[in-house]
Design an enzyme around this catalytic site. Structure first.
Site, PDB file in Angstrom:
ATOM      1  N   CYS A   1       0.823  -1.211   0.000  1.00  0.00           N
ATOM      2  CA  CYS A   1       0.000   0.000   0.000  1.00  0.00           C
ATOM      3  C   CYS A   1       0.859   1.264   0.000  1.00  0.00           C
ATOM      4  O   CYS A   1       0.490   2.277  -0.602  1.00  0.00           O
ATOM      5  CB  CYS A   1      -0.941  -0.005   1.196  1.00  0.00           C
ATOM      6  SG  CYS A   1      -0.123  -0.251   2.796  1.00  0.00           S
TER       7      CYS A   1
ATOM      8  N   HIS B   1      -1.773   1.050   7.567  1.00  0.00           N
ATOM      9  CA  HIS B   1      -2.201   0.935   6.168  1.00  0.00           C
ATOM     10  C   HIS B   1      -2.164   2.300   5.484  1.00  0.00           C
ATOM     11  O   HIS B   1      -2.720   3.277   5.997  1.00  0.00           O
ATOM     12  CB  HIS B   1      -3.611   0.372   6.102  1.00  0.00           C
ATOM     13  CG  HIS B   1      -4.121   0.139   4.719  1.00  0.00           C
ATOM     14  ND1 HIS B   1      -3.449  -0.616   3.776  1.00  0.00           N
ATOM     15  CD2 HIS B   1      -5.261   0.581   4.092  1.00  0.00           C
ATOM     16  CE1 HIS B   1      -4.142  -0.655   2.650  1.00  0.00           C
ATOM     17  NE2 HIS B   1      -5.244   0.067   2.817  1.00  0.00           N
TER      18      HIS B   1
ATOM     19  N   ASN C   1      -8.482   3.653  -1.782  1.00  0.00           N
ATOM     20  CA  ASN C   1      -7.857   2.462  -1.222  1.00  0.00           C
ATOM     21  C   ASN C   1      -7.241   1.640  -2.361  1.00  0.00           C
ATOM     22  O   ASN C   1      -7.420   1.958  -3.537  1.00  0.00           O
ATOM     23  CB  ASN C   1      -8.884   1.635  -0.451  1.00  0.00           C
ATOM     24  CG  ASN C   1      -8.252   0.764   0.616  1.00  0.00           C
ATOM     25  OD1 ASN C   1      -7.032   0.632   0.703  1.00  0.00           O
ATOM     26  ND2 ASN C   1      -9.086   0.145   1.442  1.00  0.00           N
TER      27      ASN C   1
END
Length: 334
Positions: A130, A275, A301
């Site tokens: 990520c 994250h 995301n």
């Protein structure tokens, strides 16, 4: 007689519930392409049904946002931890050199989702990358904003080549920008495609090629002061999408719609994050007879378009929900 009748009704209710559960499980597997081995079928179904009960309870009791099944619903906690890949270094003090360039006010809302400079949603897959996706998203937008030409850049280059981060083991988007600055830029996606999301992928050596570099980093920094929603809004207006880092609770994996908010995600320790995502806008819901207006961030995301709002989610703004307002950063390109 009454006891016997009640017993029969209970048996019937259990049988109907089991039949419904079987239907839901089969439908879930079909929708998400799940094909488990006989050894794992029972445990995966149990994981799914556990999430099913959580979703039902949440949607009965919460009007602010809704949950639904996602590809994560039958996964173990360990498997879900793989996609939490932010490993942030401590921030260094900065001089807030850009404050003088900020506008005096900010719009009521911003939404970059349809902007030509924002590439389509991507999927990090079975990899804690990520951080690389967040770094690349900001670089892509910044370059396009400067030139007027959309560009797609390579996350895989950062995963394979940036030794200051840990590939699928996690990393920090600001270290990724520093690597790109030191190396001479970021390569195009076409020249270095993403492969790390595959479950059976094995690590490969760096294949950096300066001839395929499309973007060079000029400067980058944290937004300041932080956490501060208004400051983040001004940076968002001036620089475009802003990478940030959040604490992911299990409830987020099954986010479906509305403005995400969880009391357990008001985190006291700003370093409790895992994250990386990208803030691409903000707005406020309309007040209703049963709910007040709620300010929110629009967040990009990297769990694919089948998750959330076609890959995006809304999260409550102004309360540093899940530490989202503590780790915003920006980048400039040459």
């Amino acid at each position: 007689m009454k006891f016997y009748l009640a017993f029969l009704l209970v048996i019937l209710a259990v049988a109907v519930a089991d039949k419904d559960d079987d239907f839901l499980w089969k439908s879930f597997k079909l929708e998400h392409g799940k094909n488990h081995s006989p050894e794992k079928e029972l445990s995966r179904k149990q994981n799914f049904l556990k999430q099913q009960r959580k979703i039902e309870k949440h949607n009965r009791e919460n009007n602010g946002w809704k949950m639904a099944h996602s590809r994560f619903s039958d996964m173990t906690d360990q498997e879900k931890s793989v996609v939490r890949g932010a490993r942030m270094m401590k921030r260094k003090p900065q001089d807030n050199e850009n404050a003088a360039n900020f506008p005096d006010d900010v719009p009521r809302n911003i939404d970059y989702r349809a902007n030509k400079c924002l590439q389509p949603i991507r999927d990090q897959g079975h990899c804690g990358s990520c951080w690389a996706f967040s770094a690349i998203t900001a670089l892509e937008f910044s370059k396009c904003k400067k030139t007027g030409v959309a560009v797609a850049l390579s996350e895989q280059m950062l995963i394979d080549c940036d030794n200051s981060n840990s590939g699928c083991g996690g990393g920090d988007y600001t270290r990724a920008w520093q690597y790109a600055y030191d190396k001479g830029g970021a390569m195009t996606l076409a020249s270095y495609p993403y492969v790390s999301g595959a479950i059976n992928h094995t690590s490969v050596s760096c294949k950096f090629n300066s001839a395929a570099v499309a973007v060079n980093v000029s400067t980058y920094d944290w937004t300041y002061p932080y956490p501060n929603a208004t400051v983040t809004m001004t940076y968002l207006q001036s620089f475009g999408p802003l990478p940030t880092t959040i604490k992911v609770l299990d409830s987020l994996f099954n986010y479906a719609s509305g403005v995400y908010s969880d009391p357990a995600c008001i985190v006291a320790d700003e370093n409790d994050v895992d994250h990386a995502v990208v803030i691409v806008g903000y707005g406020t819901t309309a007040a209703t007879a049963t709910a007040p207006a709620t300010p929110y961030w629009i967040v990009r995301n990297t769990w694919g378009t089948g998750w959330g709002l076609s890959g995006y989610f809304f999260i409550r703004r102004g309360v540093n929900m899940c530490n989202i307002e503590s780790w915003t950063a920006y980048v400039r390109v040459v």
